[in-house]
Design an enzyme around this catalytic site. Sequence first.
Site, PDB file in Angstrom:
ATOM      1  N   HIS A   1       0.784  -1.105  -0.100  1.00 56.30           N
ATOM      2  CA  HIS A   1      -0.025  -0.079  -0.120  1.00 56.30           C
ATOM      3  C   HIS A   1       0.864   1.305   0.080  1.00 56.30           C
ATOM      4  O   HIS A   1       1.968   1.223   0.739  1.00 56.30           O
ATOM      5  CB  HIS A   1      -0.983  -0.019   1.226  1.00 56.30           C
ATOM      6  CG  HIS A   1      -0.335  -0.145   2.491  1.00 56.30           C
ATOM      7  ND1 HIS A   1       0.058  -1.389   2.800  1.00 56.30           N
ATOM      8  CD2 HIS A   1      -0.026   0.624   3.413  1.00 56.30           C
ATOM      9  CE1 HIS A   1       0.785  -1.331   4.235  1.00 56.30           C
ATOM     10  NE2 HIS A   1       0.802   0.070   4.740  1.00 56.30           N
TER      11      HIS A   1
ATOM     12  N   HIS B   1       0.751   5.103   1.024  1.00 55.23           N
ATOM     13  CA  HIS B   1       0.078   6.286   1.693  1.00 55.23           C
ATOM     14  C   HIS B   1       0.415   7.466   0.849  1.00 55.23           C
ATOM     15  O   HIS B   1       1.306   7.875   0.462  1.00 55.23           O
ATOM     16  CB  HIS B   1       1.108   6.395   2.886  1.00 55.23           C
ATOM     17  CG  HIS B   1       0.850   5.301   3.892  1.00 55.23           C
ATOM     18  ND1 HIS B   1      -0.094   5.298   5.144  1.00 55.23           N
ATOM     19  CD2 HIS B   1       1.489   3.872   4.000  1.00 55.23           C
ATOM     20  CE1 HIS B   1       0.137   4.035   5.852  1.00 55.23           C
ATOM     21  NE2 HIS B   1       1.093   3.346   5.078  1.00 55.23           N
TER      22      HIS B   1
HETATM   23  P1  5GP Z   1       1.404   0.586   7.359  1.00 51.67           P
HETATM   24  O1  5GP Z   1       2.013   0.691   8.953  1.00 51.67           O
HETATM   25  O2  5GP Z   1       1.541  -1.031   7.152  1.00 51.67           O
HETATM   26  O3  5GP Z   1       2.409   1.090   6.271  1.00 51.67           O
HETATM   27  O4  5GP Z   1       0.185   1.053   7.210  1.00 51.67           O
HETATM   28  C1  5GP Z   1      -0.953   0.278   7.290  1.00 51.67           C
HETATM   29  C2  5GP Z   1      -2.090   1.613   7.378  1.00 51.67           C
HETATM   30  O5  5GP Z   1      -3.473   0.831   7.306  1.00 51.67           O
HETATM   31  C3  5GP Z   1      -2.279   2.203   8.587  1.00 51.67           C
HETATM   32  O6  5GP Z   1      -2.133   3.550   8.235  1.00 51.67           O
HETATM   33  C4  5GP Z   1      -3.552   1.855   9.165  1.00 51.67           C
HETATM   34  O7  5GP Z   1      -4.161   3.054   9.651  1.00 51.67           O
HETATM   35  C5  5GP Z   1      -4.348   1.415   7.956  1.00 51.67           C
HETATM   36  N1  5GP Z   1      -5.386   0.355   8.333  1.00 51.67           N
HETATM   37  C6  5GP Z   1      -5.282  -0.870   9.069  1.00 51.67           C
HETATM   38  N2  5GP Z   1      -6.436  -1.283   8.884  1.00 51.67           N
HETATM   39  C7  5GP Z   1      -7.061  -0.586   8.207  1.00 51.67           C
HETATM   40  C8  5GP Z   1      -8.667  -1.015   7.934  1.00 51.67           C
HETATM   41  O8  5GP Z   1      -9.458  -2.116   8.107  1.00 51.67           O
HETATM   42  N3  5GP Z   1      -9.095  -0.115   7.025  1.00 51.67           N
HETATM   43  C9  5GP Z   1      -8.480   1.099   6.795  1.00 51.67           C
HETATM   44  N4  5GP Z   1      -9.203   2.039   5.917  1.00 51.67           N
HETATM   45  N5  5GP Z   1      -7.244   1.191   7.037  1.00 51.67           N
HETATM   46  C10 5GP Z   1      -6.587   0.483   7.879  1.00 51.67           C
END
Ligand code: 5GP
Length: 145
Positions: free
Chosen positions: A103, A105
């Site tokens: 993903h 951001h």
């Molecule tokens: P990472 O820390 O892996 O780069 O980012 C994961 C992102 O996914 C975080 O910003 C978190 O808030 C988001 N996230 C986690 N679970 C969910 C979810 O169930 N729905 C949505 N829309 N975002 C999520």
Amino acid sequence: MQPPVSSCVFCRIMAGLEPASFVYTDELAAAFMDINPVTRGHALVVPRAHVVDIYEASDELAAAMFVVAARLARAMKGALGCDGVNFWMANEPPAGQVVMHAHLHVIPRYVGDGFGLRRGSTGRASRAELDELAQRLSRALEAKR
Ligand code: 5GP
Ligand code: ZN
């Protein structure tokens, strides 16, 4: 290899098994609002298919993600009045990746935020607020295309 849909939250979202506030979808990628936004309007661009991170993504998939991110950035600038947009990808747990489905951001930056790429979340946003932002961004994105 594709994991069982139930083991990946973003695969569950893509399959319609978990709610999300979608801004955009096409054959390869989609964008929805982050549930724990760092700033108002924080969205995520994800490949529809399960790949763990950018290192696993094909050139085609990576390109599709970045095109969606660029369109989102333009929509954010127009619809949210942000000062700029930060792109962030953790890629691997030591760099902070928590959800193991690739993903990107896309984080609006507002005057006074500074240029730090990543700060803590401001807390969990309500579905109503995320839906409203998603609709505004979706309209702006359509208008720009
Ligand atoms: P990472 O820390 O892996 O780069 O980012 C994961 C992102 O996914 C975080 O910003 C978190 O808030 C988001 N996230 C986690 N679970 C969910 C979810 O169930 N729905 C949505 N829309 N975002 C999520
Ligand atoms: Zn997945």
